[in-house]
Design an enzyme around this catalytic site. Structure first.
Site, short mmCIF file in Angstrom:
data_model
loop_
_atom_site.label_atom_id
_atom_site.label_comp_id
_atom_site.label_asym_id
_atom_site.label_seq_id
_atom_site.Cartn_x
_atom_site.Cartn_y
_atom_site.Cartn_z
N ARG A 156 8.11 60.96 10.99
CA ARG A 156 9.35 60.35 11.55
C ARG A 156 8.83 59.42 12.62
O ARG A 156 9.50 59.28 13.71
CB ARG A 156 10.07 61.46 12.07
CG ARG A 156 10.63 62.77 11.19
CD ARG A 156 11.45 62.04 10.12
NE ARG A 156 12.04 62.89 9.28
CZ ARG A 156 11.62 62.97 8.16
NH1 ARG A 156 10.52 62.30 7.47
NH2 ARG A 156 12.11 63.78 7.06
N TYR B 77 11.64 56.53 12.89
CA TYR B 77 12.79 57.40 13.02
C TYR B 77 12.88 57.80 14.64
O TYR B 77 13.96 57.56 15.26
CB TYR B 77 12.96 58.41 12.06
CG TYR B 77 14.22 59.31 12.20
CD1 TYR B 77 15.55 58.71 11.92
CD2 TYR B 77 14.18 60.33 12.65
CE1 TYR B 77 16.74 59.52 11.98
CE2 TYR B 77 15.49 61.34 12.94
CZ TYR B 77 16.43 60.77 12.50
OH TYR B 77 17.75 61.64 12.69
N ILE C 245 20.00 69.42 10.21
CA ILE C 245 21.51 69.74 9.79
C ILE C 245 21.77 69.72 8.30
O ILE C 245 21.32 68.65 7.76
CB ILE C 245 22.28 68.79 10.42
CG1 ILE C 245 22.14 68.87 12.00
CG2 ILE C 245 23.79 69.26 10.25
CD1 ILE C 245 22.10 70.08 12.62
N THR D 161 23.21 68.32 5.58
CA THR D 161 24.11 66.99 5.20
C THR D 161 23.58 66.64 4.00
O THR D 161 22.30 66.88 3.22
CB THR D 161 24.07 66.15 6.35
OG1 THR D 161 22.84 65.40 6.25
CG2 THR D 161 24.49 66.43 7.50
N PRO D 162 24.37 65.82 3.06
CA PRO D 162 23.67 65.25 1.94
C PRO D 162 22.21 64.57 1.94
O PRO D 162 21.70 64.64 1.11
CB PRO D 162 24.92 64.31 1.49
CG PRO D 162 26.15 64.85 2.06
CD PRO D 162 25.68 65.33 3.38
N SER D 163 22.16 63.62 3.00
CA SER D 163 20.94 63.10 3.08
C SER D 163 19.88 63.96 3.58
O SER D 163 18.63 63.84 3.18
CB SER D 163 21.15 61.94 4.17
OG SER D 163 21.07 62.50 5.35
N ARG E 277 11.13 75.98 9.49
CA ARG E 277 10.79 75.78 10.81
C ARG E 277 11.93 75.65 11.72
O ARG E 277 11.79 75.62 13.30
CB ARG E 277 10.44 74.01 10.84
CG ARG E 277 11.60 73.05 10.67
CD ARG E 277 11.21 71.78 10.32
NE ARG E 277 12.42 70.70 10.72
CZ ARG E 277 12.19 69.47 10.35
NH1 ARG E 277 11.22 68.89 10.06
NH2 ARG E 277 13.40 68.65 10.47
N1 LIG Z 1 21.10 65.65 9.12
C1 LIG Z 1 20.22 65.94 10.15
O1 LIG Z 1 19.55 66.84 9.94
C2 LIG Z 1 20.22 64.91 11.32
C3 LIG Z 1 19.52 65.37 12.22
C4 LIG Z 1 19.49 64.64 13.51
C5 LIG Z 1 20.08 63.42 13.42
N2 LIG Z 1 20.91 62.95 12.35
C6 LIG Z 1 21.57 62.03 12.50
O2 LIG Z 1 22.98 62.14 12.26
C7 LIG Z 1 23.56 60.93 11.56
C8 LIG Z 1 24.38 61.18 10.37
O3 LIG Z 1 23.52 61.73 9.36
P1 LIG Z 1 23.90 62.76 8.16
O4 LIG Z 1 22.57 63.50 7.92
O5 LIG Z 1 25.08 63.46 9.02
O6 LIG Z 1 24.63 61.79 7.32
P2 LIG Z 1 23.81 60.77 6.06
O7 LIG Z 1 22.59 60.45 6.36
O8 LIG Z 1 24.05 61.72 4.98
O9 LIG Z 1 24.89 59.56 6.10
C9 LIG Z 1 26.18 59.60 6.25
C10 LIG Z 1 26.81 58.37 5.90
O10 LIG Z 1 26.23 57.02 6.58
C11 LIG Z 1 26.79 56.26 5.56
N3 LIG Z 1 26.09 54.78 5.90
C12 LIG Z 1 24.57 54.37 5.34
N4 LIG Z 1 24.42 53.01 5.67
C13 LIG Z 1 25.46 52.83 6.55
C14 LIG Z 1 25.66 51.46 6.83
N5 LIG Z 1 25.00 50.58 6.91
N6 LIG Z 1 27.03 51.30 7.64
C15 LIG Z 1 27.68 52.32 7.55
N7 LIG Z 1 27.68 53.46 7.00
C16 LIG Z 1 26.28 53.87 6.52
C17 LIG Z 1 26.53 56.67 4.43
O11 LIG Z 1 27.36 56.06 3.44
C18 LIG Z 1 26.90 58.03 4.50
O12 LIG Z 1 28.12 58.39 4.21
C19 LIG Z 1 22.36 59.61 11.56
O13 LIG Z 1 22.27 59.10 12.79
C20 LIG Z 1 21.34 60.79 11.41
O14 LIG Z 1 19.91 60.08 11.88
C21 LIG Z 1 21.10 63.79 11.18
#
Ligand SMILES: NC(=O)c1ccc[n+]([C@@H]2O[C@H](COP(=O)([O-])OP(=O)(O)OC[C@H]3O[C@@H](n4cnc5c(N)ncnc54)[C@H](O)[C@@H]3O)[C@@H](O)[C@H]2O)c1
Length: 244
Positions: A145, A148, A181, A183-185, A204
Site C-alpha cells: 500500500r 495509497y 471495510i 465494500t464492493p472495491s 488480520r
Molecule cells: N473499504 C475499505 O476497506 C477502506 C478502508 C479505508 C479507507 N477507505 C477509503 O474509503 C473511500 C471509499 O472507499 P469504498 O471502499 O467505500 O468504496 P469504493 O472504493 O468501492 O468506491 C466508491 C465509489 O467511488 C467512485 N469513484 C471512483 N472514481 C471516482 C471519481 N473519479 N470521481 C467520483 N467518484 C469516483 C466509484 O464509482 C464508487 O461508486 C476511499 O477513499 C477509500 O480509500 C476504504
C-alpha cells in the site's frame, strides 16, 4: 428517520457505493438534504429509494466539473469527500503515472472540492468537512500500500491544515481512518488476492470480522452533526482493533 442533521445540506462524493453511499444514506435518514455525486450514474439512481433525489455525475478528477457543480449546489453545511483508489504494490510497482493518478484521485480531489465549497461555508460561518483517509498510511503501514498510504497520510495532513486555518471561522475539518471495510472495491481486492483473499483480510482483524460501511457512516453522521462541535483536525481511527 431521526433528526440529527435536520436543516443541513450535505454534498457527498463517491456516493454510489461503499462508505460514500452509506454516509449519504445515513445523512438523509438523519434529515439532511443530500447532494450525492459519483461517476457511476446507475449506482446513484438507486439512491432515490433512500430519500436522496438530488444526484449528479461528477468525476472528482475534473476541476471544472467540480467548480460547476459547486455553483449549481450553492452553500452546503457538510462536505464528505469519499472518493479514493487503492493501488496495489510497493515503490517498485508504482510508476510515475500510478503515483500521479493516486494523488489526483485521493488527495487533489479533496483540494478541488474544499476550494469549491469552503468560500460559501465561510460566508455562512459554519461547515463540517469530512475526508475519508485510512488507517493504512496514517496509523500503520500495510504491505503493498505504498502510494495509497502516502495519499492517505496526505489527506490527514490536508485535513489538519484546513482545520487550523479556519478554526476561528466556524469551520471544522476531520478525517476518518477506516480499517478493513466490506465494500464492493474491498471485496474486489480480496477476490484478486485469490480464493483465500477474503479470509486473509478477515484474519488480520482481531474482532474476526470486517467493518461495515454503515459503521463508518455512523461516525460520519457524528462528525457532520453539531454533537461533534468541539472536534476538529482529528484523524478518527475506526478499525476494529486492526492497529492494536
Ligand atoms: N473499504 C475499505 O476497506 C477502506 C478502508 C479505508 C479507507 N477507505 C477509503 O474509503 C473511500 C471509499 O472507499 P469504498 O471502499 O467505500 O468504496 P469504493 O472504493 O468501492 O468506491 C466508491 C465509489 O467511488 C467512485 N469513484 C471512483 N472514481 C471516482 C471519481 N473519479 N470521481 C467520483 N467518484 C469516483 C466509484 O464509482 C464508487 O461508486 C476511499 O477513499 C477509500 O480509500 C476504504
Amino acid at each position: 428517520m431521526s433528526d440529527r442533521l435536520t436543516g443541513k445540506r450535505a454534498f457527498v462524493t463517491a456516493a454510489a457505493a461503499g462508505i460514500g453511499r452509506a454516509s449519504a444514506i445515513a445523512f438523509a435518514r438523519e434529515g439532511a438534504e443530500v447532494f450525492a455525486t459519483d461517476i457511476d450514474e446507475a449506482g446513484l439512481a438507486s439512491l432515490a429509494d433512500h430519500g436522496i433525489a438530488r444526484t449528479a455525475r461528477l468525476d472528482v478528477r475534473d476541476t471544472e466539473a467540480v467548480e460547476a457543480i459547486g455553483r449549481d449546489v450553492g452553500t452546503v453545511d457538510i462536505l464528505l469527500n469519499a472518493a479514493g483508489f487503492v493501488h496495489h504494490g510497493t515503490v517498485l510497482e508504482c510508476s510515475d503515472s500510478d503515483w500521479d493518478f493516486s494523488f489526483d484521485l485521493n488527495v487533489k480531489s479533496m483540494h478541488r472540492t474544499i476550494r469549491t465549497f469552503l468560500p460559501a461555508m465561510l460566508e455562512a460561518g459554519r461547515g463540517s468537512i469530512i475526508n475519508i483517509s485510512s488507517a493504512a498510511g496514517v496509523y500503520k503501514a500495510a504491505p503493498n500500500r505504498y502510494v495509497y498510504g502516502a495519499t492517505k497520510a496526505a489527506v490527514a495532513a490536508l485535513t489538519r491544515a484546513v482545520a487550523a486555518d479556519f478554526i476561528t471561522r466556524g469551520i471544522r475539518c476531520n478525517a476518518i481512518c477506516p480499517g478493513t471495510i466490506e465494500t464492493p472495491s474491498m471485496l474486489g481486492r480480496a477476490a484478486a488476492a485469490g480464493p483465500q483473499g477474503r479470509e486473509m483480510f478477515v484474519s488480520r482483524q482481531p474482532m474476526g470480522r470486517l467493518g461495515t460501511a454503515e459503521e463508518i457512516a455512523a461516525l460520519a453522521v457524528y462528525l457532520a452533526s453539531d454533537e461533534s462541535a468541539f472536534t476538529t483536525g482529528v484523524a478518527h481511527i475506526i478499525d476494529g482493533g486492526w492497529t492494536l
